[in-house]
Design a protein around this motif. Structure first.
Motif, PDB file in Angstrom:
ATOM      1  N   LEU A 188       0.829  -1.201   0.000  1.00 24.89           N
ATOM      2  CA  LEU A 188       0.000   0.000   0.000  1.00 24.89           C
ATOM      3  C   LEU A 188       0.865   1.254   0.000  1.00 24.89           C
ATOM      4  CD1 LEU A 188      -2.799   1.357   0.245  1.00 24.89           C
ATOM      5  CD2 LEU A 188      -2.596   1.107   2.729  1.00 24.89           C
ATOM      6  N   LEU A 189       1.947   1.247   0.792  1.00 21.51           N
ATOM      7  CA  LEU A 189       2.825   2.417   0.854  1.00 21.51           C
ATOM      8  C   LEU A 189       3.499   2.674  -0.494  1.00 21.51           C
ATOM      9  CD1 LEU A 189       4.490   1.870   4.353  1.00 21.51           C
ATOM     10  CD2 LEU A 189       2.812   3.618   3.734  1.00 21.51           C
ATOM     11  N   LEU A 190       3.920   1.619  -1.173  1.00 25.73           N
ATOM     12  CA  LEU A 190       4.522   1.779  -2.496  1.00 25.73           C
ATOM     13  C   LEU A 190       3.542   2.421  -3.472  1.00 25.73           C
ATOM     14  CD1 LEU A 190       6.485  -1.575  -2.982  1.00 25.73           C
ATOM     15  CD2 LEU A 190       7.456   0.707  -2.733  1.00 25.73           C
ATOM     16  N   TRP A 191       2.296   1.987  -3.413  1.00 23.16           N
ATOM     17  CA  TRP A 191       1.281   2.543  -4.303  1.00 23.16           C
ATOM     18  C   TRP A 191       1.046   4.015  -3.999  1.00 23.16           C
ATOM     19  CZ3 TRP A 191      -0.850   2.222  -8.731  1.00 23.16           C
ATOM     20  CH2 TRP A 191      -2.091   2.805  -9.000  1.00 23.16           C
ATOM     21  N   LYS A 192       1.036   4.368  -2.705  1.00 17.70           N
ATOM     22  CA  LYS A 192       0.843   5.766  -2.317  1.00 17.70           C
ATOM     23  C   LYS A 192       1.999   6.639  -2.802  1.00 17.70           C
ATOM     24  CE  LYS A 192      -3.070   5.850   0.031  1.00 17.70           C
ATOM     25  NZ  LYS A 192      -4.196   6.728  -0.383  1.00 17.70           N
ATOM     26  N   VAL A 193       3.230   6.166  -2.621  1.00 18.52           N
ATOM     27  CA  VAL A 193       4.395   6.925  -3.085  1.00 18.52           C
ATOM     28  C   VAL A 193       4.341   7.091  -4.595  1.00 18.52           C
ATOM     29  CG1 VAL A 193       6.911   6.890  -3.289  1.00 18.52           C
ATOM     30  CG2 VAL A 193       5.836   6.208  -1.142  1.00 18.52           C
ATOM     31  N   TYR A 194       3.949   6.052  -5.280  1.00 22.52           N
ATOM     32  CA  TYR A 194       3.854   6.089  -6.747  1.00 22.52           C
ATOM     33  C   TYR A 194       2.817   7.114  -7.207  1.00 22.52           C
ATOM     34  CZ  TYR A 194       3.773   4.200 -11.526  1.00 22.52           C
ATOM     35  OH  TYR A 194       3.860   4.047 -12.883  1.00 22.52           O
ATOM     36  N   GLN A 195       1.700   7.188  -6.480  1.00 25.19           N
ATOM     37  CA  GLN A 195       0.662   8.162  -6.819  1.00 25.19           C
ATOM     38  C   GLN A 195       1.104   9.592  -6.541  1.00 25.19           C
ATOM     39  OE1 GLN A 195      -2.740   6.583  -4.590  1.00 25.19           O
ATOM     40  NE2 GLN A 195      -3.766   6.113  -6.526  1.00 25.19           N
ATOM     41  N   LYS A 196       1.831   9.776  -5.448  1.00 24.14           N
ATOM     42  CA  LYS A 196       2.243  11.121  -5.054  1.00 24.14           C
ATOM     43  C   LYS A 196       3.430  11.636  -5.866  1.00 24.14           C
ATOM     44  CE  LYS A 196       0.620  10.914  -0.261  1.00 24.14           C
ATOM     45  NZ  LYS A 196      -0.159  12.168  -0.291  1.00 24.14           N
ATOM     46  N   THR A 197       4.096  10.756  -6.607  1.00 26.57           N
ATOM     47  CA  THR A 197       5.256  11.147  -7.416  1.00 26.57           C
ATOM     48  C   THR A 197       5.016  10.747  -8.855  1.00 26.57           C
ATOM     49  OG1 THR A 197       6.592  10.603  -5.457  1.00 26.57           O
ATOM     50  CG2 THR A 197       7.780  11.132  -7.491  1.00 26.57           C
ATOM     51  N   PRO A 198       4.347  11.590  -9.637  1.00 26.65           N
ATOM     52  CA  PRO A 198       4.000  11.219 -11.028  1.00 26.65           C
ATOM     53  C   PRO A 198       5.211  10.884 -11.885  1.00 26.65           C
ATOM     54  CG  PRO A 198       2.806  13.193 -10.334  1.00 26.65           C
ATOM     55  CD  PRO A 198       3.828  12.913  -9.278  1.00 26.65           C
ATOM     56  N   THR A 199       6.386  11.467 -11.574  1.00 28.35           N
ATOM     57  CA  THR A 199       7.569  11.202 -12.403  1.00 28.35           C
ATOM     58  C   THR A 199       8.044   9.755 -12.291  1.00 28.35           C
ATOM     59  OG1 THR A 199       8.872  12.113 -10.581  1.00 28.35           O
ATOM     60  CG2 THR A 199       8.426  13.562 -12.449  1.00 28.35           C
ATOM     61  N   LEU A 200       7.584   9.029 -11.267  1.00 31.57           N
ATOM     62  CA  LEU A 200       7.950   7.620 -11.175  1.00 31.57           C
ATOM     63  C   LEU A 200       7.372   6.808 -12.328  1.00 31.57           C
ATOM     64  CD1 LEU A 200       7.551   6.925  -7.334  1.00 31.57           C
ATOM     65  CD2 LEU A 200       9.669   6.855  -8.653  1.00 31.57           C
ATOM     66  N   ALA A 201       6.290   7.311 -12.909  1.00 28.20           N
ATOM     67  CA  ALA A 201       5.681   6.603 -14.039  1.00 28.20           C
ATOM     68  C   ALA A 201       6.456   6.808 -15.328  1.00 28.20           C
ATOM     69  CB  ALA A 201       4.234   7.071 -14.222  1.00 28.20           C
ATOM     70  N   LEU A 202       7.362   7.793 -15.357  1.00 33.19           N
ATOM     71  CA  LEU A 202       8.151   8.087 -16.554  1.00 33.19           C
ATOM     72  C   LEU A 202       9.508   7.430 -16.414  1.00 33.19           C
ATOM     73  CD1 LEU A 202       7.318  11.894 -16.769  1.00 33.19           C
ATOM     74  CD2 LEU A 202       6.104  10.000 -17.869  1.00 33.19           C
ATOM     75  N   LYS A 203       9.753   6.427 -17.226  1.00 32.16           N
ATOM     76  CA  LYS A 203      11.016   5.706 -17.157  1.00 32.16           C
ATOM     77  C   LYS A 203      11.524   5.440 -18.564  1.00 32.16           C
ATOM     78  CE  LYS A 203      13.289   1.741 -15.029  1.00 32.16           C
ATOM     79  NZ  LYS A 203      13.115   0.532 -14.208  1.00 32.16           N
ATOM     80  N   SER A 204      12.734   5.880 -18.825  1.00 34.07           N
ATOM     81  CA  SER A 204      13.313   5.708 -20.156  1.00 34.07           C
ATOM     82  C   SER A 204      13.717   4.264 -20.353  1.00 34.07           C
ATOM     83  CB  SER A 204      14.540   6.603 -20.322  1.00 34.07           C
ATOM     84  OG  SER A 204      14.183   7.951 -20.129  1.00 34.07           O
TER      85      SER A 204
END
Length: 582
Positions: A224-240
């Motif tokens: 759950l914490l990983l999902w929350k961090v991922y939601q709060k940091t949109p740049t985590l979804a951008l990966k080259s």
């Protein structure tokens, strides 16, 4: 008038309360919380699994030694492949998959160990004991899978996610790295103590059940914490997925400036991204699939060698070739020199305090002197403290005897099947076991073999006191240096290669750690411990010489320039002769 004067107080209180709530719900704090839960469970398991394997095999460390060798060999061989998998998949998928695999493996191991403890007598009679042997193999295999998944988690969270969460703020990245290390220091001491009490006042079965239950609950919370961090940091979804020109821009280069080959930490040689036109996909042959892991292994090590921070990473790895740490090798030697368990526990607590001081020193030095010079100062501080350890070898009370060959009774030891040292994770040296004729460190028992050399005779404490004074004091420089190299890797390795490069770095750490245990196996007697100390100090010196060469390449003539405070704290890892960021 009085009411008007009192009105700002509630508003100020609300602002403080709002800031506090904002911090506890921020991505940074949630990352800390998840790491604390993960590390706590990890440290409990690493401590307990060695004890469980000793209990299962009749108080012999054979299974523990096998487990340690399997773990070290697996990370050594698969570190690059794990890192490549981290690079090629999305951040959330990697973090969640490694989290689930790690905790599920520990839970399954706990269940199997509970069954073995409860029905060991019956299992011994089935198929001439082969079923019990298969259970041992299964436990070691699954525990090794859990360790590999833990390696993947550490790479993706501590080497990638933390960089993205920090963003362009280098000071924030340094503070986050330091906080992560403080959490590691505290859990290294507290987690084994907690599970040890449960196993002491309960039973191994209760210990297995507690660890399995902890990992089940912790896995759900961490997910759950990983999902929350991922939601709060949109740049985590951008990966080259490949190297692009925009990726070559490092954290210390200002956003509005144009990238230059000699600017900031920009030591990475640009790669040609204008490749040939895309061709039609060809069916991959079976031979190519088989060869792919070997090619990845080779490419990972070649890429690591070509990194601008290669010498810095090698310098850090060389610090693992040492007996000068708070593992059971050094503490076992301390028992032969007359130190009690209570004194050693206090010394371990002092080492944790100095380790935390090292993380504080890192953040302060980096602000004052820059990142690269922080590593130099930390290295000098660590080596200066370890000089005390070298001096202790020749002081009264030292058992060093050059007339006694450390290899004289090696054959007898091997054929008599005496327990050998075991290997834990390089970052978890408080959990390593040492049993080459030395006392049991966990329960403080004296040697049971009746060897007169191991009898509790009065021994001058000058030598052992200097040894531990040097080891404890050196933790300040050690952890500050570790954080320096960690941040250099974070800042200088391109996003698309963070996984594989850090995977190879882990492999290098394990390789040197493995060599240090082989060194102890070859020279296990207390008379040879002084030689091991001198060899350890030599390897630490070689590691810092490598880092000095790296710093010299970065700073050139500015290497010994006076430290000047810089609140912006840009890194001073520049090409030789470039003073734009010094």
């Amino acid at each position: 008038m009085a009411r008007a004067a009192e009105e700002p107080r509630p508003a100020g209180g609300r602002r403080r309360c709002g800031a506090l709530v904002g911090y506890f719900t921020s991505a940074k704090f949630l990352l800390y919380l998840g790491h604390a839960l993960s590390t706590w469970g990890d440290r409990m398991w690493h401590f307990a699994v060695s004890v469980f394997l000793v209990e299962l095999y009749g108080n012999s460390l054979l299974l523990t030694a096998v487990y340690g060798l399997v773990v070290a060999g697996s990370v050594l061989l698969l570190g690059a492949i794990i890192g490549d998998w981290v690079d090629k998949n999305s951040r959330l998928k990697v973090a969640q998959t490694s989290l689930v695999v790690q905790n599920a493996s520990v839970i399954l191991c706990g269940v199997i160990l509970m069954i073995v403890f409860l029905f060991k007598t019956q299992l011994l009679t089935l198929y001439h004991g082969w079923l019990l042997t298969m259970c041992y193999i299964l436990v070691i295999t699954i525990a090794n899978i859990a360790n590999l998944a833990s390696t993947a988690t550490a790479i993706t969270i501590q080497r990638d996610w933390i960089v993205v969460v920090a963003g362009e703020d280098r000071s924030k990245l340094a503070d986050m790295n330091a906080t992560i290390r403080r959490i590691d220091q505290l859990t290294n001491i507290l987690a084994p103590m907690a599970v040890g009490q449960i196993m002491t006042f309960g039973s191994p079965v209760i210990g297995c059940g507690f660890i399995s239950g902890w990992n089940l609950v912790s896995m759900c919370i961490e997910y759950l914490l990983l999902w929350k961090v991922y939601q709060k940091t949109p740049t985590l979804a951008l990966k080259s997925s490949k190297v692009e020109e925009s990726e070559l821009k490092q954290l210390n280069v200002k956003k509005e400036s144009e990238p230059k080959p000699a600017e900031g930490v920009q030591l990475i040689v640009e790669k040609d991204v204008t490749g040939p036109e895309p061709q039609q996909e060809k069916e991959v042959s079976c031979a190519a699939r088989i060869a792919e892991p070997f090619i990845t292994f080779r490419d990972g090590w070649v890429a690591y060698y070509n990194q601008p921070v290669f010498l810095a990473g090698m310098g850090l790895a060389f610090l693992y070739m040492t007996v000068l740490g708070f593992d059971c090798i050094t503490t076992g030697y301390a028992y032969t020199q007359g130190l009690s368990g209570s004194v050693l526990s206090l010394l371990m607590g002092a080492s944790a305090v100095t380790g935390i001081m090292g993380t504080v020193a890192f953040t302060w030095l980096r602000r004052k002197c820059g990142l690269v010079r922080t590593g130099l100062i930390s290295g000098v501080a660590q080596f200066a403290c370890l000089i005390l350890c070298a001096i202790s070898v020749f002081m009264p009370g030292s058992p060093l005897d050059l007339t006694v060959s450390p290899f004289a009774d090696l054959g007898a030891r091997l054929f008599e099947s005496e327990p050998l040292p075991t290997i834990a994770s390089p970052g978890d040296k408080s959990e390593m076991a040492f049993a080459t004729g030395m006392p049991n460190v966990l329960n403080g028992s004296t040697p049971a073999n009746g060897d007169p050399e191991m009898s509790p005779e009065p021994v001058p404490l000058i030598s052992v006191s200097l040894l531990f004074a040097g080891v404890i004091a050196a933790r300040v420089g050690l952890w500050s240096f570790d954080l320096t190299v960690t941040q250099l890797l974070q800042e200088n390795v391109m996003e698309s290669e963070r996984g594989i490069i850090n995977g190879v770095q882990n492999s290098m750490n394990y390789l040197l750690d493995l060599l240090h245990f082989i060194m102890v196996i070859l020279a296990p007697n207390p008379e040879a411990f002084g030689l091991l100390v001198l060899i350890s100090v030599s390897f630490v010196a070689m590691g810092h010489i490598m880092y000095f060469r790296f710093a010299q390449k970065c700073l050139g003539t500015q290497l010994f320039a006076c430290c000047t405070p810089d609140p912006k704290a840009v890194s001073d890892c520049s090409s030789p002769g470039d003073t734009s960021t010094v």
